[in-house]
Scaffold this motif. Sequence first.
Motif, short mmCIF file in Angstrom:
data_model
loop_
_atom_site.label_atom_id
_atom_site.label_comp_id
_atom_site.label_asym_id
_atom_site.label_seq_id
_atom_site.Cartn_x
_atom_site.Cartn_y
_atom_site.Cartn_z
N UNK A 1 -1.40 30.82 10.77
CA UNK A 1 -1.58 31.63 9.56
C UNK A 1 -1.32 33.11 9.84
N UNK A 2 -1.65 33.58 11.04
CA UNK A 2 -1.43 34.98 11.42
C UNK A 2 0.06 35.25 11.63
N UNK A 3 0.70 34.36 12.39
CA UNK A 3 2.14 34.50 12.64
C UNK A 3 2.91 34.44 11.33
N UNK A 4 2.54 33.48 10.49
CA UNK A 4 3.26 33.31 9.22
C UNK A 4 3.00 34.46 8.24
N UNK A 5 1.85 35.11 8.35
CA UNK A 5 1.60 36.26 7.49
C UNK A 5 2.63 37.35 7.78
N UNK A 6 2.87 37.63 9.06
CA UNK A 6 3.88 38.63 9.46
C UNK A 6 5.27 38.16 9.01
N UNK A 7 5.56 36.90 9.29
CA UNK A 7 6.86 36.33 8.91
C UNK A 7 7.08 36.46 7.39
N UNK A 8 6.07 36.06 6.61
CA UNK A 8 6.20 36.12 5.15
C UNK A 8 6.38 37.54 4.64
N UNK A 9 5.72 38.50 5.27
CA UNK A 9 5.87 39.89 4.87
C UNK A 9 7.31 40.36 5.04
N UNK A 10 7.90 40.03 6.18
CA UNK A 10 9.31 40.39 6.42
C UNK A 10 10.22 39.62 5.47
N UNK A 11 9.98 38.32 5.33
CA UNK A 11 10.82 37.49 4.46
C UNK A 11 10.79 37.98 3.01
N UNK A 12 9.63 38.37 2.55
CA UNK A 12 9.48 38.86 1.17
C UNK A 12 10.28 40.14 0.93
N UNK A 13 10.43 40.95 1.94
CA UNK A 13 11.09 42.26 1.80
C UNK A 13 12.51 42.30 2.38
N UNK A 14 13.00 41.19 2.88
CA UNK A 14 14.28 41.20 3.61
C UNK A 14 15.46 41.69 2.78
N UNK A 15 15.54 41.32 1.51
CA UNK A 15 16.65 41.79 0.68
C UNK A 15 16.55 43.28 0.43
N UNK A 16 15.34 43.76 0.20
CA UNK A 16 15.13 45.19 -0.07
C UNK A 16 15.47 46.02 1.17
N UNK A 17 15.05 45.56 2.35
CA UNK A 17 15.25 46.32 3.59
C UNK A 17 16.65 46.16 4.18
N UNK A 18 17.21 44.96 4.10
CA UNK A 18 18.47 44.69 4.80
C UNK A 18 19.64 44.37 3.88
N UNK A 19 19.37 44.14 2.62
CA UNK A 19 20.43 43.86 1.67
C UNK A 19 20.76 42.38 1.56
N UNK A 20 21.71 42.12 0.67
CA UNK A 20 22.05 40.74 0.33
C UNK A 20 23.54 40.68 0.05
N UNK A 21 24.16 39.58 0.44
CA UNK A 21 25.58 39.37 0.16
C UNK A 21 25.73 38.61 -1.15
N UNK A 22 26.93 38.66 -1.72
CA UNK A 22 27.19 37.89 -2.94
C UNK A 22 27.46 36.42 -2.62
N UNK A 23 27.99 36.18 -1.41
CA UNK A 23 28.36 34.83 -0.99
C UNK A 23 27.80 34.54 0.40
N UNK A 24 27.76 33.27 0.73
CA UNK A 24 27.30 32.88 2.07
C UNK A 24 28.29 33.34 3.13
N UNK A 25 27.77 33.51 4.32
CA UNK A 25 28.54 33.94 5.48
C UNK A 25 29.69 32.96 5.75
#
Length: 137
Positions: free
Chosen positions: A100-124
């Motif tokens: 639950x502790x590890x996943x809390x950190x993971x979920x925090x990053x996952x929730x913000x990943x598009x805002x922080x790192x951006x998003x592509x229009x298509x898959x790699x």
Amino acid sequence: MIEKGKKIILFDGVCNLCNGAINFVIKRDKKDIFRYASLQSEVGQKLISERNIDISKIDSILLIDPSVAYYHKSTAALKIARQLSGVYPILSIFLILPKFLRDWVYDFVAKNRYKWFGKKDNCMIPTPELKALFIDQ
């Protein structure tokens, strides 16, 4: 479809952080352990469906070990790190922390990943030399 003895990493194909992580893993997968597919691909969707995985509860990464089971979130990331060359297997020590502790950190990053790192229009789209590593191509 899946080579015998290979583990499959399913990742968010439009996420810049996830694509960077996959490139990082590819460079350090000296034992050729992993194959890759995006969660959005037909192959990714089939693998998810076969395992009755509720994708609404999983953000960005799944590690499928056909001989065992599947792992998600921080457990997947740390089990992947355990297989890499260099100092990265040391990170698997964090598996001793409560999930639950590890996943809390993971979920925090996952929730913000598009805002922080951006998003592509298509898959790699992998380069020709890496195409054999992707099972959804």
